[in-house]
Scaffold this motif. Structure first.
Motif, PDB file in Angstrom:
ATOM      1  N   TYR A 283      -1.816  -1.487  -5.106  1.00 52.65           N
ATOM      2  CA  TYR A 283      -2.973  -1.484  -4.206  1.00 52.65           C
ATOM      3  C   TYR A 283      -3.724  -2.818  -4.278  1.00 52.65           C
ATOM      4  O   TYR A 283      -4.192  -3.333  -3.247  1.00 52.65           O
ATOM      5  CB  TYR A 283      -3.922  -0.342  -4.557  1.00 52.65           C
TER       6      TYR A 283
ATOM      7  N   SER B 292      -6.468   6.233  -8.604  1.00 54.40           N
ATOM      8  CA  SER B 292      -5.566   5.797  -9.674  1.00 54.40           C
ATOM      9  C   SER B 292      -6.360   5.388 -10.913  1.00 54.40           C
ATOM     10  O   SER B 292      -5.984   5.730 -12.043  1.00 54.40           O
ATOM     11  CB  SER B 292      -4.692   4.635  -9.179  1.00 54.40           C
TER      12      SER B 292
ATOM     13  N   ARG C  36       1.495   6.428  -6.979  1.00 56.54           N
ATOM     14  CA  ARG C  36       0.399   7.350  -7.307  1.00 56.54           C
ATOM     15  C   ARG C  36       0.893   8.792  -7.268  1.00 56.54           C
ATOM     16  O   ARG C  36       0.579   9.597  -8.155  1.00 56.54           O
ATOM     17  CB  ARG C  36      -0.769   7.139  -6.343  1.00 56.54           C
ATOM     18  N   GLN C  37       1.675   9.128  -6.242  1.00 52.98           N
ATOM     19  CA  GLN C  37       2.237  10.478  -6.162  1.00 52.98           C
ATOM     20  C   GLN C  37       3.152  10.770  -7.345  1.00 52.98           C
ATOM     21  O   GLN C  37       3.254  11.913  -7.795  1.00 52.98           O
ATOM     22  CB  GLN C  37       3.009  10.648  -4.852  1.00 52.98           C
TER      23      GLN C  37
ATOM     24  N   TYR D 134       0.193   5.581 -12.438  1.00 48.95           N
ATOM     25  CA  TYR D 134      -1.095   5.089 -11.950  1.00 48.95           C
ATOM     26  C   TYR D 134      -1.326   3.608 -12.236  1.00 48.95           C
ATOM     27  O   TYR D 134      -1.920   2.905 -11.406  1.00 48.95           O
ATOM     28  CB  TYR D 134      -2.224   5.940 -12.536  1.00 48.95           C
TER      29      TYR D 134
ATOM     30  N   SER E 186       0.836  -1.211   0.000  1.00 48.36           N
ATOM     31  CA  SER E 186       0.000   0.000   0.000  1.00 48.36           C
ATOM     32  C   SER E 186       0.869   1.259   0.000  1.00 48.36           C
ATOM     33  O   SER E 186       0.537   2.250  -0.681  1.00 48.36           O
ATOM     34  CB  SER E 186      -0.943   0.009   1.199  1.00 48.36           C
TER      35      SER E 186
ATOM     36  N   ASP F 134       1.062   4.211  -2.779  1.00 47.65           N
ATOM     37  CA  ASP F 134       0.967   5.651  -2.506  1.00 47.65           C
ATOM     38  C   ASP F 134       2.068   6.426  -3.229  1.00 47.65           C
ATOM     39  O   ASP F 134       1.829   7.483  -3.819  1.00 47.65           O
ATOM     40  CB  ASP F 134       1.069   5.920  -1.003  1.00 47.65           C
TER      41      ASP F 134
ATOM     42  N   PHE G 228      -9.236   3.146   2.867  1.00 47.89           N
ATOM     43  CA  PHE G 228      -8.294   3.981   2.128  1.00 47.89           C
ATOM     44  C   PHE G 228      -7.682   3.241   0.942  1.00 47.89           C
ATOM     45  O   PHE G 228      -7.376   3.873  -0.083  1.00 47.89           O
ATOM     46  CB  PHE G 228      -7.179   4.486   3.050  1.00 47.89           C
TER      47      PHE G 228
ATOM     48  N   TYR H 146     -10.107   3.607  -1.790  1.00 50.21           N
ATOM     49  CA  TYR H 146     -10.134   5.025  -2.173  1.00 50.21           C
ATOM     50  C   TYR H 146      -8.917   5.382  -3.027  1.00 50.21           C
ATOM     51  O   TYR H 146      -9.043   6.025  -4.090  1.00 50.21           O
ATOM     52  CB  TYR H 146     -10.187   5.871  -0.904  1.00 50.21           C
ATOM     53  N   ALA H 147      -7.727   4.970  -2.572  1.00 58.54           N
ATOM     54  CA  ALA H 147      -6.503   5.295  -3.303  1.00 58.54           C
ATOM     55  C   ALA H 147      -6.470   4.597  -4.661  1.00 58.54           C
ATOM     56  O   ALA H 147      -6.033   5.184  -5.663  1.00 58.54           O
ATOM     57  CB  ALA H 147      -5.283   4.898  -2.472  1.00 58.54           C
ATOM     58  N   ARG H 148      -6.929   3.355  -4.699  1.00 59.47           N
ATOM     59  CA  ARG H 148      -6.970   2.654  -5.991  1.00 59.47           C
ATOM     60  C   ARG H 148      -7.992   3.313  -6.916  1.00 59.47           C
ATOM     61  O   ARG H 148      -7.768   3.417  -8.125  1.00 59.47           O
ATOM     62  CB  ARG H 148      -7.290   1.174  -5.794  1.00 59.47           C
TER      63      ARG H 148
END
Length: 574
Positions: free
Chosen positions: A383, A407, A371-372, A376, A364, A368, A399, A402-404
């Motif tokens: 993720y 992306s 993604r930053q 993606y 994870s 992150d 989260f 959410y983060a995936r």
């Protein structure tokens, strides 16, 4: 504790003497000023170097000696700090920071009698540490009776009872009195420090020595549930396998004194005293090179104060076979990222995934960072890998979805993104970040606008002062054609985020929609002035903003083939 902290802080930060005639000695002024500047910036390596050069030119200045002690301890060079401290003491100067270095050096050499004498002569570390260090030193001299009396005396000082109980239990366990240690840790005195990860693990080891492995396993479960890191997992496995686990947290009086330094460092860390926290954590590691918790605390502080190179070096001290290696590598990756070397940070995490890939946090965190870095596709993979390692999906995993979803959205895979956003909301229905992101995305896609409005209104209710969420509310009202209603929300968002180009751009559009064209042009110009700021949002299109200033929003919408501005009707958004 607060009074003690203030006393030590004053001793460390006070300027002992004003240096006269800096320019009188050729080269001295430059070295001194370079040292002061380095100290101000937290660059301990340079500070220690330049204080050393200044002292070579003028070895008798006590204020320089004291600052050299401080810089070298912060750097982890305690032996060198001790040499400077010894010179101060020989010249008759009293310095608490110097006394700390001398006590640590005596402890490393197991000169326990010298430590007891120094504390009795008021040449110790301060109210909290003195009593605990003295007790451990008395134990080092073989006088357990006096040590226990001293621990009890510390317990009588207001606010220090938890510290005294914790160390008394460790002292008893270190000499094999596990029953006595368990009475303390398992009773009312066992609160506070005993409830920390380190305290719980030590307590579990003590229970194992008493042939109470089942109780030790239950203690781990009650304290951490099923969310165990490698160290805790290994301990539980050994306990469940029937192994009698040895007591490892303090193996000698010197270890005990190291534990005092670490305990104080932890207390200071909770008060956000980075300078003092680092000093005590470095002392703990000096006395016990395998004190991983102290190493991690030092590295965390160094990273927090922006000394990324030293933080990276400190994290790297934790060997690969250590149970905390994953934590050290995660910290090292974060320090690399914060220093601006994202490629190296990602490389560290990719390598960690090979050895610790079973831990969701590794994948994870990698996600992150990817993604930053706007990678993606790779972030989605990371993720997904993290989710595949989760034994049971629960609320706390919102989260990851959410983060995936973010992306996926960046990859224009809206079907997958929306599914993940909604899964995140299933797990955490009122999570404002998810409500806002999904609601805003629906607004931008001009679909399900009524649902989007409901989501964003719920997000604003939870975070009324989050500018980006308030902006979303104003924007969805604008998209719905409810322009007058949008104005106060967009103005509030601009107050909360006055230099954000997107918010200013949106407010300009809203002003234009209600006929306030001159104010709209002003806001667009403001937005344009902020587009190149470091935190400027990617959604701000400077060319489009320029065109709106030239010809107005209506003409831009016509050129884009977008629907013209219209007031709300009953079918909007459905």
């Amino acid at each position: 504790m607060t009074a003690w902290t203030q006393t030590v802080r004053a001793a460390l930060l006070a300027t002992a003497l004003v240096l006269p005639s800096l320019a009188s000695a050729q080269g001295f002024a430059g070295d001194y000023l370079a040292a002061r500047q380095a100290s101000f910036l937290g660059d301990f390596k340079s500070a220690a170097h330049y204080y050393g050069k200044a002292l070579a030119r003028d070895p008798g200045r006590p204020e320089l000696l004291e600052r050299a002690v401080l810089a070298n301890i912060s750097l982890g060079e305690v032996d060198r700090a001790g040499s400077y401290a010894e010179r101060l003491a020989q010249d008759g100067y009293s310095s608490q920071i110097a006394q700390m270095a001398l006590v640590a050096r005596d402890a490393r050499g197991e000169a326990y009698g010298a430590i007891v004498q120094a504390i009795d002569d008021k040449r110790g570390l301060g109210p909290l540490a003195d009593g605990l260090v003295k007790a451990w030193s008395q134990l080092g001299e073989g006088d357990m009776t006096s040590a226990l009396v001293t621990f009890d005396e510390v317990a009588g000082i207001q606010g220090l009872a938890p510290f005294a109980a914790y160390h008394k239990a460790f002292a008893l366990a270190s000499v094999g009195d596990y029953e006595g240690a368990e009475l303390i840790l398992g009773g009312k005195q066992g609160s506070g420090l005993a409830a920390t990860r380190r305290g719980v693990m030590a307590h579990a080891e003590i229970l194992s020595q008493l042939d109470r492995n089942d109780d030790a396993v239950q203690l781990l479960t009650d304290s951490f549930g099923g969310n165990l890191d490698p160290g805790l997992e290994d301990l539980r496995t050994r306990l469940e396998g029937g192994e009698t686990v040895p007591f490892t947290h303090v193996r000698s009086p010197r270890d005990g004194i190291a534990e005092v330094f670490y305990t104080v460092a932890g207390a200071l860390a909770s008060e956000n005293n980075e300078d003092l926290t680092l000093l005590y954590a470095q002392m703990a590691e000096y006395l016990r090179k395998d004190h991983t918790d102290a190493i991690l605390l030092s590295a965390e502080v160094l990273s927090k104060i922006g000394q990324y190179d030293q933080a990276i070096e400190t994290y790297a001290k934790v060997p690969k076979e250590n149970e905390a290696y994953h934590a050290a590598e995660l910290g090292r990756a974060e320090a690399l990222r914060a220093s601006g070397d994202m490629d190296a940070a990602i490389a560290v995490l990719e390598e960690l995934a090979k050895s610790h890939g079973s831990m969701p946090v590794v994948s994870s965190t990698l996600g992150d960072y990817l993604r930053q870095d706007e990678r993606y596709d790779e972030a989605v993979t990371a993720y997904s890998e993290a989710l595949s390692k989760v034994a049971e999906i629960s609320e706390r995993h919102w989260f990851l979805f959410y983060a995936r979803a973010i992306s996926y959205e960046r990859l224009d895979k809206w079907t997958e993104a929306e599914a993940d956003f909604r899964k995140a909301l299933d797990l955490n229905p009122e999570q404002p970040q998810v409500l806002n992101y999904l609601g805003y995305s629906l607004v931008e896609k001009q679909v399900k606008l009524d649902e989007a409005l409901d989501m964003i209104e719920r997000a604003v209710e939870t975070r009324p002062n989050a500018g980006y969420i308030v902006d979303s509310l104003g924007w969805v009202l604008y998209r719905l054609g409810r322009y007058e209603e949008a104005v106060p929300h967009m103005e509030h968002a601009a107050e909360l985020m006055p230099i954000d180009p997107v918010v200013n751009d949106h407010l300009g559009d809203v002003y234009w929609a209600v006929g306030r064209e001159r104010e709209a042009e002003f806001m667009w110009k403001r937005a344009l002035s902020f587009v190149d700021w470091e935190d400027a949002a990617a959604e701000a299109d400077p060319e489009r903003i320029k065109r709106k200033i030239e010809v107005g929003l209506d003409q831009v919408l016509e050129e884009e083939g977008s629907p013209p501005l219209t007031l709300a009707d009953d079918s909007a958004g459905n």
